[in-house]
Write an enzyme that holds these catalytic residues in place. Structure first.
Site, PDB file in Angstrom:
ATOM      1  N   SER A 108       0.812  -1.212   0.000  1.00 51.22           N
ATOM      2  CA  SER A 108       0.000   0.000   0.000  1.00 51.22           C
ATOM      3  C   SER A 108       0.849   1.266   0.000  1.00 51.22           C
ATOM      4  O   SER A 108       1.623   1.512  -0.916  1.00 51.22           O
ATOM      5  CB  SER A 108      -0.958  -0.043   1.202  1.00 51.22           C
ATOM      6  OG  SER A 108      -1.923   0.965   1.114  1.00 51.22           O
ATOM      7  N   ASP A 247      -2.364   6.504  -3.509  1.00 49.79           N
ATOM      8  CA  ASP A 247      -1.251   5.832  -2.843  1.00 49.79           C
ATOM      9  C   ASP A 247      -0.732   4.725  -3.757  1.00 49.79           C
ATOM     10  O   ASP A 247      -1.205   4.548  -4.879  1.00 49.79           O
ATOM     11  CB  ASP A 247      -1.661   5.297  -1.469  1.00 49.79           C
ATOM     12  CG  ASP A 247      -2.641   4.130  -1.547  1.00 49.79           C
ATOM     13  OD1 ASP A 247      -3.289   3.968  -2.590  1.00 49.79           O
ATOM     14  OD2 ASP A 247      -2.749   3.378  -0.559  1.00 49.79           O
ATOM     15  N   ASP A 249      -0.937   1.522  -4.050  1.00 49.78           N
ATOM     16  CA  ASP A 249      -1.746   0.442  -4.625  1.00 49.78           C
ATOM     17  C   ASP A 249      -3.129   0.905  -5.056  1.00 49.78           C
ATOM     18  O   ASP A 249      -3.964   0.096  -5.451  1.00 49.78           O
ATOM     19  CB  ASP A 249      -1.850  -0.735  -3.651  1.00 49.78           C
ATOM     20  CG  ASP A 249      -2.771  -0.473  -2.470  1.00 49.78           C
ATOM     21  OD1 ASP A 249      -2.851   0.688  -2.036  1.00 49.78           O
ATOM     22  OD2 ASP A 249      -3.390  -1.423  -1.969  1.00 49.78           O
ATOM     23  N   ASP A 251      -5.782   2.356  -3.477  1.00 50.86           N
ATOM     24  CA  ASP A 251      -7.027   2.259  -2.714  1.00 50.86           C
ATOM     25  C   ASP A 251      -7.255   3.470  -1.813  1.00 50.86           C
ATOM     26  O   ASP A 251      -8.266   3.545  -1.116  1.00 50.86           O
ATOM     27  CB  ASP A 251      -7.104   0.957  -1.905  1.00 50.86           C
ATOM     28  CG  ASP A 251      -6.015   0.830  -0.846  1.00 50.86           C
ATOM     29  OD1 ASP A 251      -5.175   1.742  -0.713  1.00 50.86           O
ATOM     30  OD2 ASP A 251      -6.002  -0.204  -0.141  1.00 50.86           O
TER      31      ASP A 251
END
Length: 451
Positions: A108, A247, A249, A251
């Protein structure tokens, strides 16, 4: 009621850690792939299960993707690889391609030398506790490869990006256009770098892109939703209408208005909720977390919108939404959930929901957020030996009650033991920033006395 069984490897969002350190090692992830393949084959009555793998842009993703693929195939699972793709894209494609499970190799918003393994079930939801415990139990057994005739096959999903781009565009009304809107996108050198620009360009925006040259090491490095300084500077320098930062990834999302002011998840939730309520499409109330700014709660109350606080973490927000039958929730960090559109937090979809609200109202981002006045907030981390015990101590609870009574409806106090550090987090919000700071310091002193 019996206490839940503690998990050895799974945390609140899969398995995460420093690359090369247990459990994020090639050896462990090989066994993990095998264990996941075994569990989903068993749940599928022994047939060859189908599992998707996506990843972000970290250098370690190549290594972990390959060993997961090998472990899955050795258990008889068929694997479909999609390369770098946002986490919500993996959730969406797992559901629409009728796969048994989806795996995301990502840490993440963490730095490049961290990595993690996240999982989705066939419906695009995070794994239930019983499945995670079943996988952990399988990890304790001996790894055994199935006979050659039963080995899983591997393939690539060549049109994964195109499928997801169309899904994102379909999350807004067919007539919705961004014609003439000047946007700056910061893709954090992460998984959105090749899909987010296309989504907004195909909807008609003039897009200036930064953070879209991943090299395996620069993910989240001085950019993205956790460090929006470069985005702020670019918006101001170019005179853009607004900026959007994702960010690593994809999400989480934050935005920047034309004045260079950061618009966080709380403010975006307010804008979306106000818009949906006006259309009669909110579908209940809104779920935030214990860390959501008190200003959000007050602004929603003025609109007669119910608000509930969940524990920190999107998993807890999701649980509260499902329990109440509501659709909209999220965190100040920019992890937003719209359950009528997605099964997990989706940064691109959330940004489009904000832009749709702005288009409908004719407001700028700077204007639309004015309906929610964020309260001054002070956070102090107090180092203690037993965070949970200290946060629950009688003298601490009495002090908190006294401060909450003093603030009444003009603010609030939160004492929360950290789940990752030996600290108690002391947070105070209120109308008066000076009072907020002094209260936080006084409470921190009380907490620290028993540390």
């Amino acid at each position: 009621m019996s206490n839940p069984v503690a998990k050895k490897y799974f945390g609140t969002d899969g398995i995460r850690g420093k690359v090369g350190t247990d459990p994020i090692t090639p050896e462990f992830c090989l066994r993990l792939g095998w264990a996941v393949g075994r569990v989903f084959a068993r749940r599928g009555n022994g047939r060859n299960c189908h599992i998707l793998i996506g990843k972000d842009t970290r250098i370690s993703g190549y290594m972990l993707e390959s060993v997961l693929e090998s472990g899955l195939a050795s258990a008889g699972a068929n694997v479909a690889l999609m390369g770098p793709m946002p986490t919500p894209a993996v959730a969406y494609l797992t559901r629409t391609l009728r796969a048994d499970a989806g795996i995301v190799v990502s840490a993440s918003h963490n730095p490049y030398d961290d990595n993690g393994i996240k999982f989705f079930d066939g419906s695009g939801n995070k794994l239930a506790d019983d499945i995670e415990l079943e996988i952990e139990a399988e990890l304790e057994g001996d790894m055994r490869c199935v006979p050659s005739a039963d080995l899983g096959r591997a393939s690539r999903i060549d049109d994964a990006a195109g499928r997801y781009i169309e899904f994102c565009k379909a999350s807004v009304n067919r007539g919705f256009r961004l014609a003439g809107l000047r946007l700056v996108l910061d893709c954090a050198h992460g998984a959105t770098y090749h899909v987010a620009p296309r989504v907004f360009e195909e909807l008609g925006a003039v897009v200036d892109v930064i953070g879209a040259r991943p090299d395996g090491f620069n993910i989240n490095d001085g950019c993205g939703s956790t460090e929006p300084g470069e985005l702020v500077a670019r918006v101001l320098a170019t005179g853009a209408d607004l900026g959007i930062a994702f960010d690593g990834d994809g999400d989480r999302v934050i935005m920047v208005d034309a004045n260079g002011e950061v618009v966080d998840g709380d403010e975006m939730i307010y804008i979306i909720a106000r818009h949906r309520a006006a259309l009669g499409e909110l579908g209940g109330g809104v779920v935030g977390t214990v860390m959501s700014n008190f200003g959000l709660e007050r602004a929603l109350a003025k609109l007669n919108i119910s608000f509930e606080r969940a524990s920190v973490g999107d998993r807890h927000v999701l649980e509260a939404l499902r329990r109440r039958g509501w659709l909209l929730g999220g965190e100040a960090s920019g992890h937003l959930l719209s359950l009528d559109l997605t099964s997990t937090g989706d940064a691109i979809v959330a940004a489009l929901q904000v832009l749709s609200a702005l288009a409908c109202s004719g407001e700028s981002l700077a204007s639309a957020k004015q309906g929610m006045q964020k309260m001054p907030q002070t956070m102090i981390n107090v180092a203690v030996l037993d965070p949970a015990g200290r946060a629950a101590a009688c003298e601490v609870r009495d002090a908190v009650a006294a401060k909450n009574a003093q603030l009444a409806d003009r603010g609030r106090v939160l004492i929360r033991p950290s789940g990752t550090e030996p600290v108690v987090r002391v947070m105070v919000e209120g109308d008066d920033p000076t009072l907020v700071q002094s209260m936080a310091a006084e409470l921190a002193a009380v907490v620290g006395q028993g540390g």
